[in-house]
Write an enzyme that holds these catalytic residues in place. Structure first.
Site, short mmCIF file in Angstrom:
data_model
loop_
_atom_site.label_atom_id
_atom_site.label_comp_id
_atom_site.label_asym_id
_atom_site.label_seq_id
_atom_site.Cartn_x
_atom_site.Cartn_y
_atom_site.Cartn_z
N LYS A 41 -26.18 -10.49 37.97
CA LYS A 41 -25.63 -11.43 38.96
C LYS A 41 -26.70 -11.99 39.89
O LYS A 41 -26.55 -13.07 40.43
CB LYS A 41 -24.50 -10.76 39.73
CG LYS A 41 -23.29 -10.52 38.84
CD LYS A 41 -22.10 -9.98 39.58
CE LYS A 41 -20.89 -9.91 38.66
NZ LYS A 41 -20.95 -8.80 37.69
C1 LIG Z 1 -20.26 -8.77 36.46
C2 LIG Z 1 -20.78 -7.93 35.36
C3 LIG Z 1 -20.36 -8.12 34.03
C4 LIG Z 1 -19.31 -9.16 33.62
O1 LIG Z 1 -19.76 -10.46 33.78
P1 LIG Z 1 -18.73 -11.69 33.79
O2 LIG Z 1 -19.54 -12.90 34.09
O3 LIG Z 1 -17.72 -11.37 34.86
O4 LIG Z 1 -18.09 -11.75 32.44
C5 LIG Z 1 -20.93 -7.33 33.05
N1 LIG Z 1 -21.84 -6.37 33.35
C6 LIG Z 1 -22.26 -6.16 34.63
C7 LIG Z 1 -23.26 -5.08 34.89
C8 LIG Z 1 -21.75 -6.93 35.67
O5 LIG Z 1 -22.17 -6.71 36.93
#
Ligand SMILES: *Cc1c(COP(=O)(O)O)cnc(C)c1O
Length: 471
Positions: free
Chosen positions: A116
């Site tokens: 993120k």
């Molecule tokens: C947020 C997250 C996901 C999922 O991602 P999306 O964009 O919501 O599909 C997967 N793995 C980790 C470690 C995350 O923080």
């Protein structure tokens, strides 16, 4: 090139330019913003990607979506360079081969060790720039089950234009996740422990956004995964990885650990723009609403079960609405109807046409906790590489859906194993150490506000901290 405008998946919100879509997050009709037309990538544009820095690729990508009247590429590049200077690897998102022609795309070298950061670090700087130009401020309020909150606070700490308030469920995030939110010293960011669950936190945030008078008064802005600019930033690493492995001359396949469908939707957009992607595989854990929709055509909410990949423990996937809009040939009336059904009865049917389209556009597989554990152990024995449990879901899905052969298979590594030390220790019997650059996190002083699960109390807190208050 004509200016790019953004339209809502529910068809009843005003069209916006990129900068307003960036600040708005959710559309006022409850829908999600998408560009009215897709920018395209020519073969020569793809040929130019290898050798560019990650920041350059990101700047080009954002500039394509900002359009000729939006922020200039040169300005965006400055912001992108600052954003990715905070990453702990010179390649920003390096590729590592863990099996023959099976690659892991490491997206976790940012300040909070999860993918993120890639989008949030750039989003924060874009927002700051737009707000500065307009002489405005904004108040960001978000709920987190763990990863998003830390990424937001790390990205917005010290912003001169934004106050950032993150609600998290008291006692229900890991120590590392909590400390990533509570150790920031800057006075414009606030971590709030709510006496409740993640769903309670999310409901509080939703209620604040739905109160349009409050929303306007404190200039609320959203940075959760439905913010369009986050998806744009994520397109960059699909381009970088695919061109490093042979695009545009040969296609590449991706497996993507999926929760809210943001990350994989970025891959879908990259393909829509012209990146040769053979297969895009949706990887879920036991919370497999997307895999079931893909297989049975029924999108049906069930309870959440807690797994060793908690950031994928979701009931519904908010960004899936964007895909439904595309797959229905942009039928906003149909999308509105299905979203209404979902709210009323917790389910809807995709219908033959949309389901067939989904099966053409994606593969899908889920990974049980036992499969995740076995895969983490096996990959470690075979190659010495330690996967985090989210990434392991991606490896399981890649092995179930992508043929081993000439097409490179890329699994998106969404978190560093040290971000989920308890889960990893339970699987391999060892605690993965935090990278040295994060050691101070464990001893820095924490600053936490504690609030009851009460809308009036939380609104009061937000109104007190929001310096953006209008008249
Ligand atoms: C947020 C997250 C996901 C999922 O991602 P999306 O964009 O919501 O599909 C997967 N793995 C980790 C470690 C995350 O923080």
């Amino acid at each position: 090139m004509s200016p790019i405008t953004y339209i809502s998946t529910r068809g009843e919100a005003p069209e916006l330019g990129f900068e307003d879509a960036l600040l708005a997050g959710l559309a006022r009709d409850g829908g999600l913003y998408l560009p009215k037309t897709w920018p395209t990538l020519s073969k020569s544009e793809l040929e130019a990607v290898p050798g560019q820095s990650f920041a350059e690729v990101a700047a080009d990508t954002v500039a394509r979506f900002a359009g000729p009247k939006g922020l200039a590429r040169k300005e965006i590049l400055k912001l992108a360079e600052a954003a990715y200077a905070r990453f702990g690897h010179p390649a920003t998102t390096p590729l590592v081969e863990i099996d023959r022609n099976l690659w892991v795309l490491e997206l976790f070298h940012g300040p909070t060790l999860a993918f993120k950061d890639v989008a949030m670090q750039l989003l924060a700087r874009l927002m700051d720039e737009v707000l500065t130009r307009r002489g405005e401020r904004a108040t960001i309020v978000g709920a987190t089950s763990g990863d998003t909150g830390g990424a937001a606070i790390e990205a917005f700490r010290g912003s001169s234009r934004v106050d950032c308030i993150i609600l998290f469920p008291d006692g229900r995030v890991s120590d590392v996740q909590r400390r990533m939110m509570t150790t920031a010293r800057e006075s414009n960011v606030h971590a709030v422990a709510v006496d409740g669950t993640f769903d309670d936190c999310q409901a509080l945030v939703k209620a604040m956004f739905n109160d349009l008078a409050f929303r306007d008064r404190v200039c609320l802005a959203g940075v959760n995964s439905i913010n369009w600019a986050r998806i744009v930033a994520q397109i960059s690493y699909y381009l970088v990885a695919a061109t490093a492995l042979g695009a545009p001359y040969r296609p590449v396949s991706f497996a993507v650990p999926t929760g809210n469908f943001g990350d994989i939707f970025a891959g879908f957009v990259a393909r829509t723009m012209g990146l040769p992607v053979e297969t895009l595989a949706i990887a879920t854990n036991d919370n497999d609403i997307l895999r079931r929709a893909h297989a049975d055509g029924a999108y049906e909410v069930k309870g959440v079960s807690a797994t060793n990949s908690p950031s994928m423990d979701i009931q519904i996937s908010s960004n899936f609405e964007r895909y439904l809009y595309e797959a229905s040939d942009r039928d906003a009336t149909w999308v509105r109807g299905r979203m209404g059904e979902l709210q009323q009865s917790g389910q809807f049917r995709l219908g033959e046409k949309v389901q067939a389209r989904m099966q053409r556009d994606f593969a899908a597989a889920s990974a049980s906790q036992a499969e995740v554990a076995a895969t983490v152990r096996r990959v470690r024995e075979q190659s010495g590489y330690l996967l985090d449990p989210h990434t392991a879901c991606g490896v399981v899905a890649a092995e179930k859906t992508l043929p081993a052969g000439r097409t490179p298979r890329v699994v998106l590594a969404t978190a560093h194993p040290a971000k989920f030390p308890d889960a990893v220790e339970a699987i391999v019997g060892e605690r993965p150490p935090l990278p040295p650059r994060l050691h101070a996190l464990l001893t820095d002083k924490e600053r936490i506000s504690v609030l009851p699960n009460d809308l009036a109390a939380v609104k009061g807190f937000v109104a007190d901290r929001a310096t953006a208050v209008r008249g």
